[in-house]
Design a protein around this motif. Structure first.
Motif, PDB file in Angstrom:
ATOM      1  N   PHE A 288       2.321  -1.226  48.217  1.00  0.00           N
ATOM      2  CA  PHE A 288       2.942  -2.542  48.291  1.00  0.00           C
ATOM      3  C   PHE A 288       4.114  -2.472  49.262  1.00  0.00           C
ATOM      4  CE2 PHE A 288       1.143  -2.307  43.982  1.00  0.00           C
ATOM      5  CZ  PHE A 288       0.249  -3.352  44.058  1.00  0.00           C
ATOM      6  N   GLY A 289       3.903  -2.954  50.452  1.00  0.00           N
ATOM      7  CA  GLY A 289       4.923  -2.907  51.486  1.00  0.00           C
ATOM      8  C   GLY A 289       4.631  -1.840  52.510  1.00  0.00           C
ATOM      9  N   ALA A 290       4.709  -2.220  53.791  1.00  0.00           N
ATOM     10  CA  ALA A 290       4.395  -1.274  54.861  1.00  0.00           C
ATOM     11  C   ALA A 290       5.509  -0.265  55.085  1.00  0.00           C
ATOM     12  CB  ALA A 290       4.116  -2.049  56.158  1.00  0.00           C
ATOM     13  N   TRP A 335      17.595 -11.479  40.356  1.00  0.00           N
ATOM     14  CA  TRP A 335      17.790 -10.021  40.425  1.00  0.00           C
ATOM     15  C   TRP A 335      17.603  -9.380  39.060  1.00  0.00           C
ATOM     16  CZ3 TRP A 335      18.994  -7.260  44.925  1.00  0.00           C
ATOM     17  CH2 TRP A 335      19.245  -5.894  44.738  1.00  0.00           C
ATOM     18  N   ARG A 336      18.076 -10.046  38.024  1.00  0.00           N
ATOM     19  CA  ARG A 336      17.959  -9.468  36.684  1.00  0.00           C
ATOM     20  C   ARG A 336      16.508  -9.352  36.223  1.00  0.00           C
ATOM     21  NH1 ARG A 336      23.151 -11.951  35.841  1.00  0.00           N
ATOM     22  NH2 ARG A 336      22.211 -13.997  35.534  1.00  0.00           N
ATOM     23  N   THR A 337      15.599 -10.117  36.823  1.00  0.00           N
ATOM     24  CA  THR A 337      14.194 -10.019  36.424  1.00  0.00           C
ATOM     25  C   THR A 337      13.434  -8.946  37.191  1.00  0.00           C
ATOM     26  OG1 THR A 337      13.413 -11.648  38.066  1.00  0.00           O
ATOM     27  CG2 THR A 337      14.190 -12.491  35.934  1.00  0.00           C
ATOM     28  N   GLY A 338      13.954  -8.474  38.337  1.00  0.00           N
ATOM     29  CA  GLY A 338      13.183  -7.491  39.086  1.00  0.00           C
ATOM     30  C   GLY A 338      13.866  -6.935  40.310  1.00  0.00           C
ATOM     31  N   GLY A 339      15.186  -7.034  40.396  1.00  0.00           N
ATOM     32  CA  GLY A 339      15.905  -6.421  41.497  1.00  0.00           C
ATOM     33  C   GLY A 339      15.655  -7.090  42.836  1.00  0.00           C
ATOM     34  N   ARG A 340      15.669  -6.282  43.895  1.00  0.00           N
ATOM     35  CA  ARG A 340      15.547  -6.820  45.244  1.00  0.00           C
ATOM     36  C   ARG A 340      14.226  -7.532  45.456  1.00  0.00           C
ATOM     37  NH1 ARG A 340      16.893  -3.087  50.263  1.00  0.00           N
ATOM     38  NH2 ARG A 340      15.919  -1.541  48.888  1.00  0.00           N
ATOM     39  N   ALA A 341      13.132  -7.012  44.863  1.00  0.00           N
ATOM     40  CA  ALA A 341      11.825  -7.658  45.024  1.00  0.00           C
ATOM     41  C   ALA A 341      11.851  -9.061  44.446  1.00  0.00           C
ATOM     42  CB  ALA A 341      10.752  -6.814  44.359  1.00  0.00           C
ATOM     43  N   ARG A 393       5.108 -17.290  41.000  1.00  0.00           N
ATOM     44  CA  ARG A 393       5.274 -16.877  42.397  1.00  0.00           C
ATOM     45  C   ARG A 393       4.752 -15.452  42.538  1.00  0.00           C
ATOM     46  NH1 ARG A 393      10.965 -19.382  44.734  1.00  0.00           N
ATOM     47  NH2 ARG A 393      10.592 -21.514  43.990  1.00  0.00           N
ATOM     48  N   GLN A 394       3.852 -15.306  43.494  1.00  0.00           N
ATOM     49  CA  GLN A 394       3.258 -13.997  43.744  1.00  0.00           C
ATOM     50  C   GLN A 394       4.177 -13.197  44.661  1.00  0.00           C
ATOM     51  OE1 GLN A 394      -0.612 -14.170  45.525  1.00  0.00           O
ATOM     52  NE2 GLN A 394      -0.934 -11.962  45.455  1.00  0.00           N
ATOM     53  N   GLY A 395       4.594 -12.003  44.219  1.00  0.00           N
ATOM     54  CA  GLY A 395       5.459 -11.146  45.020  1.00  0.00           C
ATOM     55  C   GLY A 395       4.665 -10.202  45.898  1.00  0.00           C
ATOM     56  N   ARG A 396       5.313  -9.746  46.957  1.00  0.00           N
ATOM     57  CA  ARG A 396       4.650  -8.767  47.825  1.00  0.00           C
ATOM     58  C   ARG A 396       4.456  -7.422  47.123  1.00  0.00           C
ATOM     59  NH1 ARG A 396       4.645 -10.333  53.243  1.00  0.00           N
ATOM     60  NH2 ARG A 396       5.967 -12.127  53.724  1.00  0.00           N
ATOM     61  N   ASP A 397       5.157  -7.226  45.991  1.00  0.00           N
ATOM     62  CA  ASP A 397       5.008  -5.992  45.232  1.00  0.00           C
ATOM     63  C   ASP A 397       3.843  -6.054  44.254  1.00  0.00           C
ATOM     64  OD1 ASP A 397       6.051  -7.826  43.490  1.00  0.00           O
ATOM     65  OD2 ASP A 397       7.667  -6.540  42.739  1.00  0.00           O
TER      66      ASP A 397
END
Length: 452
Positions: A288-290, A335-341, A393-397
């Motif tokens: 997940f992530g280049a 941020w509290r739900t998942g940090g930077r992602a 919302r779909q995250g890149r992670d």
């Protein structure tokens, strides 16, 4: 003294060709080296050829290291490697040399000042060690086809080494196994050891020779007790137990309020930050992530502090100074739900591939208990339950982040999930509970459309 420390090699550029001139070095140590080497290799013809070859400029850069002097030699179309080897002194030999040197104040002072005095050879002789080359410990190796041993390349390298000794005579110690810094430190250690463990009898003899007085009366008693008799008696007395230690004072009372005015446990925050960063690295390793996660920028670090610091006064100060006061609370909640992602999901919409969208829709349909999915509007990575004020919302992670509408803006509404069907079911439970905070509409501050 401890064993020999490892000494590093030193490199020197090649010498240019010399037309005429002397092939032997001119300083004391250079001449001493040449004289010793010529004694080891007494045949004149290889030496004569070596002196001539040393001036041709066909010897490459020279490397001097413990027990070894090496260079590449260019002879016509062929190149060969020439190496001079000398036996290194072992730790005991170095210890003995520094002990004998410490007996000589002038030589000791010169060495500590960074000079290599000529009279050091006398200390070398007293220690019965070799500093200059001698029979059995100087040898030459060259992969040329010359019949002579040593070959002209080896003798030429020996003469060029004398040129290096003109500039830096400490190379002689390096060849024997000690860099200048190591040699000086070992000499200092020998001097310190001598100062700590001086011989009483030698001190007394020196006193008598210098003053003509005997040891009688030197202790101040006038009874001829000897210079160290009182000290010996003092040390011979039985040890007296030390008095008991006084009780420890009471620990100081902690102030009611921290000196900074901010209550916090920095260790807890650091552990949480480390856990979030570890999760980001694992997400990258799993595809997940280049690129691996980059260091936090100023805004991300501000959001992190606002989200993780337990004192609300810190958040208030950050809100006043960050330049984006209206966005900080919602960013901190993300941020509290998942940090930077999770912060990226809030602030940066993106468009997944059609295949990803189809797979997500299929997973939602397969995991849905009712006959058909509720109406969903898809816009990029935003999946909105139409008319209910709820959104995924779909995250890149690879995770799905729940959102709810509140006062015209979309706010994070819970813990993300890797299963889109599970995330959708949790959103439906929010809708059934009636706690939606709105009925759809504009996203608000994040700048995305209400349908998305």
């Amino acid at each position: 003294m401890s064993g020999a420390q490892e000494s590093g090699a030193r490199g020197f550029p090649a010498f240019a060709a010399r037309r005429g001139g002397r092939a032997r070095g001119q300083s004391f140590w250079a001449r001493a080296w040449v004289a010793a080497a010529e004694d080891v290799w007494p045949e004149e013809e290889p030496l004569k050829k070596g002196r001539s070859f040393a001036r041709t400029g066909r010897i490459g850069p020279i490397t001097v290291s413990p027990g070894r002097v090496a260079a590449e030699v260019y002879g016509g179309e062929e190149t060969c490697t020439t190496v001079l080897t000398l036996q290194e002194l072992d730790a005991d030999e170095w210890d003995l040399l520094w002990e004998k040197t410490a007996d000589r104040p002038a030589e000791t002072e010169a060495l500590l000042a960074g000079e290599l005095p000529e009279d050091l050879l006398e200390a070398v002789e007293d220690a019965r060690v070799r500093m200059l080359p001698g029979y059995g410990d100087l040898d030459a190796h060259c992969d040329c086809d010359a019949f002579d041993h040593p070959c002209p390349h080896a003798t030429a390298l020996s003469y060029q080494l004398s040129w290096l000794l003109d500039e830096d005579p400490w190379l002689l110690l390096l060849i024997r196994g000690r860099a200048p810094e190591e040699a000086v430190e070992e000499l200092k250690s020998a001097l310190l050891l001598r100062a700590l463990t001086g011989d009483d009898e030698e001190d007394e003899e020196d006193w008598e020779e210098e003053t003509g007085e005997t040891g009688e009366g030197r202790d101040g008693t006038g009874e001829g007790a000897g210079s160290f008799e009182l000290q010996r008696e003092a040390y011979a007395r039985p040890a007296v137990p030390l008095p008991a230690l006084p009780p420890l004072p009471e620990p100081p009372a902690a102030p009611d309020e921290p000196l900074t005015g901010i209550e916090a446990d920095p260790l807890d925050r650091l552990a949480a930050d480390a856990a979030v960063h570890a999760r980001e690295l694992l997400a990258h390793l799993h595809g997940f992530g280049a690129e691996p996660p980059a260091p936090l920028d100023e805004w991300q670090d501000t959001v992190r502090l606002a989200a993780t610091h337990p004192d609300p006064r810190v958040t208030a100060r950050l809100r006043e100074s960050c330049g984006r006061p209206g966005e900080l609370d919602r960013a901190a909640a993300a941020w509290r739900t998942g940090g930077r992602a999770a912060l990226e999901v809030l602030e940066r919409p993106w468009t997944p591939a059609d295949q990803q969208i189809a797979q997500a829709r299929t997973a939602m349909a397969a995991g849905w208990d009712d006959e058909e999915l509720p109406p969903i509007t898809v816009d990029g990575n935003h999946w909105t339950l139409t008319g209910r004020g709820l959104q995924l919302r779909q995250g890149r992670d690879g995770r799905w982040y729940p959102y709810r509408e509140r006062e015209g803006a979309w706010w994070p509404a819970g813990t993300p999930s890797t299963d889109p069907a599970e995330a959708l079911a949790e959103l439906a439970e929010l809708a059934d509970a009636g706690d939606t905070g709105g009925t759809g509409g504009a996203d608000g501050a994040d700048g995305t459309s209400g349908a998305a």
